[in-house]
Design an enzyme around this catalytic site. Sequence first.
Site, PDB file in Angstrom:
ATOM      1  N   GLU A  36      -2.954   4.661  13.738  1.00 49.87           N
ATOM      2  CA  GLU A  36      -2.633   5.908  13.053  1.00 49.87           C
ATOM      3  C   GLU A  36      -2.984   7.118  13.920  1.00 49.87           C
ATOM      4  OE1 GLU A  36      -2.924   8.076   8.701  1.00 49.87           O
ATOM      5  OE2 GLU A  36      -4.206   6.351   9.101  1.00 49.87           O
TER       6      GLU A  36
ATOM      7  N   CYS B 234       0.803  -1.229   0.000  1.00 49.16           N
ATOM      8  CA  CYS B 234       0.000   0.000   0.000  1.00 49.16           C
ATOM      9  C   CYS B 234       0.829   1.269   0.000  1.00 49.16           C
ATOM     10  CB  CYS B 234      -0.943   0.002   1.199  1.00 49.16           C
ATOM     11  SG  CYS B 234      -1.931  -1.497   1.343  1.00 49.16           S
TER      12      CYS B 234
ATOM     13  N   PHE C 254       1.082  -3.048   4.476  1.00 45.57           N
ATOM     14  CA  PHE C 254       1.429  -4.378   4.953  1.00 45.57           C
ATOM     15  C   PHE C 254       2.919  -4.605   4.657  1.00 45.57           C
ATOM     16  CE2 PHE C 254      -2.939  -6.719   4.679  1.00 45.57           C
ATOM     17  CZ  PHE C 254      -3.369  -5.995   5.765  1.00 45.57           C
TER      18      PHE C 254
ATOM     19  N   LYS D 192     -10.401   7.410   1.661  1.00 46.82           N
ATOM     20  CA  LYS D 192     -10.710   6.041   1.222  1.00 46.82           C
ATOM     21  C   LYS D 192     -12.181   5.683   1.434  1.00 46.82           C
ATOM     22  CE  LYS D 192      -6.136   3.843   1.788  1.00 46.82           C
ATOM     23  NZ  LYS D 192      -5.319   4.997   2.214  1.00 46.82           N
TER      24      LYS D 192
ATOM     25  N   HIS E  93      -9.881   1.709  -1.253  1.00 49.35           N
ATOM     26  CA  HIS E  93      -8.447   1.510  -1.029  1.00 49.35           C
ATOM     27  C   HIS E  93      -7.823   1.020  -2.329  1.00 49.35           C
ATOM     28  CE1 HIS E  93      -4.664   0.781   0.632  1.00 49.35           C
ATOM     29  NE2 HIS E  93      -4.965   0.114   1.721  1.00 49.35           N
TER      30      HIS E  93
ATOM     31  N   HIS F 261      -3.965   7.669   6.158  1.00 50.35           N
ATOM     32  CA  HIS F 261      -4.036   6.370   5.493  1.00 50.35           C
ATOM     33  C   HIS F 261      -5.427   5.783   5.696  1.00 50.35           C
ATOM     34  CE1 HIS F 261      -2.628   2.733   3.643  1.00 50.35           C
ATOM     35  NE2 HIS F 261      -2.888   2.008   4.718  1.00 50.35           N
TER      36      HIS F 261
END
Length: 407
Positions: free
Chosen positions: A311, A161, A394, A330, A335, A300
């Site tokens: 976050e 990502c 990830f 998002k 995403h 994010h």
Amino acid sequence: MAQVWVTGLGAVSALGVGAQALADALLAGHSGVTAHAGSEVHGLKPFAAAAVTAPLSPGMPPAQRNLYDRHSLMALEAATEAWAQAGLPAAAPEPDRAAVAWGTGLGGSVSMEASYEQMFTARPPRVHPYTVVRVMANSAASHLAMRHQLRAAQLAVSNACASSAQAIGEALWLLRNGRADVALVGGSEAMLHVGSALGWQAMGVMAPLDADQPAQSCRPFDDARKGLVLGEGAAALVLETEAHARARGATPLAVLAGYGHSVDAVHLSRPDAAGQARAMGAALRDAGLAPADIGYINAHGTATEVGDAVEAESVTTVFGRRAVPLSATKALHGHLIGAGGALELVATVQALRRQTLPPSAHVRASALAEQVDIITGEARAATLRAAMSNSFAFGGSNVALIVTTAG
């Protein structure tokens, strides 16, 4: 340190084609998330996703189109818009001083899925002869390099990502180091197919389809958040050294001022607040800014229970409690995995230019609002000089990018 200017923007997503369409939809709170049927024969439950519905390069001859995976066609759409806005000729005037840096998580996964389907269902199997060149992670970058004659460097980043955000950051350093004068950067992703959706559902991080309100299935920072919603699309930016842009009379849309990258080295999928804070801190130092200089963060914000909480913790660590407005777009465009960082940076540049911050959609109640200033409801007017876009992947890769107003 010489500035690097953003002189062109391009985007294609479930919110439409064009960087302006993206910004308009985000400010209006318009969602591109819809219900998808799934596949009973494959055990795929109906799911929410943000799909691109616009035709992609409809005038392209079939023989040429055969070379492109869906994500590469999207890359072409976004890059064409950005290149045109920058006012550059079709082919770079000095090819050896022009570069491309592109990010993608799975590359040509649509073509890979089609090849597996043929291999396991057709007798005899008939795999498309261009499968390899469609699937490879550098295919989109290669197409863009050929189209615009970008010969200085080709960076193809596949870092989950954080892919496109890292590609943009590495291109920033490339320009600062004198390797090139102009760079076409961004990312593209297309993985709304059975194999991908099954994988995300099996991992347990995909939001269940909201049968009553599919468009609100993704709810970052909301107390009732249940996971991410996949999207597809592409985003592109043209970066130039200030000297190169000034010499040809280009107009800066923003300055790409800072890039920070860190690695958690903790877990494959569980985020780490300390790692995220290191990336944000590195971006601030790179830009020569203090935390108080940042007036907006495009978070994010994937809408996973753990991810949003971590976050919020990392942002609080760097900026202080409720010190900077943030939102997670998002919720509306989904995403985009490897392309997410580029699309969200385009959205951040647009927020900076319009001096208006997009809201974080579908937040009804949020305990995290005690830590961070989540923009909810309507768009928020602001006097904005600098903004940050976060991408956390990830594998523990974290990227923060900072843009500032020009002049």
